[in-house]
Design an enzyme around this catalytic site. Structure first.
Site, PDB file in Angstrom:
ATOM      1  N   ASP A 171       0.824  -1.206   0.000  1.00 32.34           N
ATOM      2  CA  ASP A 171       0.000   0.000   0.000  1.00 32.34           C
ATOM      3  C   ASP A 171       0.859   1.256   0.000  1.00 32.34           C
ATOM      4  O   ASP A 171       2.081   1.202   0.147  1.00 32.34           O
ATOM      5  CB  ASP A 171      -0.906   0.016   1.237  1.00 32.34           C
ATOM      6  CG  ASP A 171      -1.931  -1.101   1.227  1.00 32.34           C
ATOM      7  OD1 ASP A 171      -2.376  -1.479   0.125  1.00 32.34           O
ATOM      8  OD2 ASP A 171      -2.286  -1.600   2.306  1.00 32.34           O
ATOM      9  N   TYR A 186       6.564  -9.805   6.641  1.00 32.77           N
ATOM     10  CA  TYR A 186       6.506  -8.362   6.897  1.00 32.77           C
ATOM     11  C   TYR A 186       7.180  -8.056   8.233  1.00 32.77           C
ATOM     12  O   TYR A 186       7.210  -8.891   9.136  1.00 32.77           O
ATOM     13  CB  TYR A 186       5.054  -7.877   6.965  1.00 32.77           C
ATOM     14  CG  TYR A 186       4.396  -7.649   5.630  1.00 32.77           C
ATOM     15  CD1 TYR A 186       4.449  -6.399   5.008  1.00 32.77           C
ATOM     16  CD2 TYR A 186       3.711  -8.674   4.992  1.00 32.77           C
ATOM     17  CE1 TYR A 186       3.835  -6.185   3.786  1.00 32.77           C
ATOM     18  CE2 TYR A 186       3.095  -8.468   3.769  1.00 32.77           C
ATOM     19  CZ  TYR A 186       3.158  -7.218   3.177  1.00 32.77           C
ATOM     20  OH  TYR A 186       2.550  -7.008   1.967  1.00 32.77           O
TER      21      TYR A 186
END
EC number: 5.4.99.12
Length: 257
Positions: free
Chosen positions: A53, A111
């Site tokens: 994003d 992540y």
């Protein structure tokens, strides 16, 4: 046609995300494709392992692309990187077979979320660190996070804009640790939902401040209700560490298992 796999690093601060979305603004995908096209002297389309994003960074995003032009890996790496802004770099290039797919060949994705936990906001590296002024109990956050392990329905941590067909994902590993004033949250799963990591972090922060008990995380998971979970954490502290692939693809060790 020859297929290549690339490892790409980027600072997502000034991009609207990975995916090219028309003329809405700069994307990592469009920026990389333009640079590759200059080296290939033809249009190039890249496919990534995991879309990020706006504001999210990439440590080793993996992409593949096809080209009729044959170049040695060094030429793709240096030729492309010299045409990229300072916020994007190609780390490695590997010729691969046509059945390799950056997204579908991956067996896991990782992540890392980092935040500064002190009263004063960061001035240095502020684009890579989130910030929480209230004291956090990293151990409580770690214990609570273990309740998310395994294959589960993660609807409670899924954004309203998520386009995935279902919310079942396998969370393979998650850890929370403190290093002085910095708290680091590392997560690995077979795949992630839109905003899943940031929504998990937002809920764990509520445990860390003592606003919610550790057991609340398990209740959220069972309840499958996004409105009951914590707020979405800032994109600023999130880095897509990269995907993992079976050894048969002969990619660099950092993305191989």
């Amino acid at each position: 046609m020859m297929r290549y796999a690339l490892g790409v690093e980027y600072d997502g601060s000034e991009f609207l995300g990975w995916q090219q979305l028309g003329e809405m603004g700069p994307s990592v995908q469009a920026t990389l494709q333009q640079a590759l096209a200059s080296v290939a002297d033809a249009s190039v389309r890249v496919v990534c392992a995991g879309r990020t994003d706006a504001g999210v960074h990439g440590q080793c995003q993996v992409v593949h692309f096809d080209s009729a032009v044959t170049r040695p890996p060094r030429a793709w790496i240096l030729g492309t990187t010299t045409r990229l802004p300072s916020s994007v770099a190609v780390r490695w290039c590997v010729p691969t077979s046509e059945d390799f797919h950056a997204r579908f060949s991956a067996c896991a994705r990782r992540y890392r979320y980092r935040l500064l936990n002190r009263q004063v906001r960061p001035a240095l590296q502020h684009q890579f660190l989130s910030w929480e002024r209230y004291p956090l109990d990293a151990q409580a956050m770690h214990v609570a996070a273990q309740m998310l392990l395994g294959e589960n329905d993660f609807s409670a941590f899924r954004s309203a804009q998520c386009q995935a067909l279902h919310a079942r994902r396998e969370l393979q590993a998650i850890s929370v640790r403190r290093d002085a004033e910095v708290i680091e949250i590392c997560v690995q799963a077979n795949a992630f939902l839109h905003h899943m990591v940031r929504n998990i972090v937002g809920s764990l922060l509520m445990v860390g401040t003592g606003e919610r008990p550790m057991e609340w995380i398990a209740e959220l998971l069972a309840g499958r209700d996004r409105t009951m979970a914590g707020p979405t954490a800032s994109a600023r502290g999130l880095v897509f560490v990269g995907p993992l692939y079976p050894e048969k693809w002969h990619l660099p060790m950092e993305v191989s298992v």
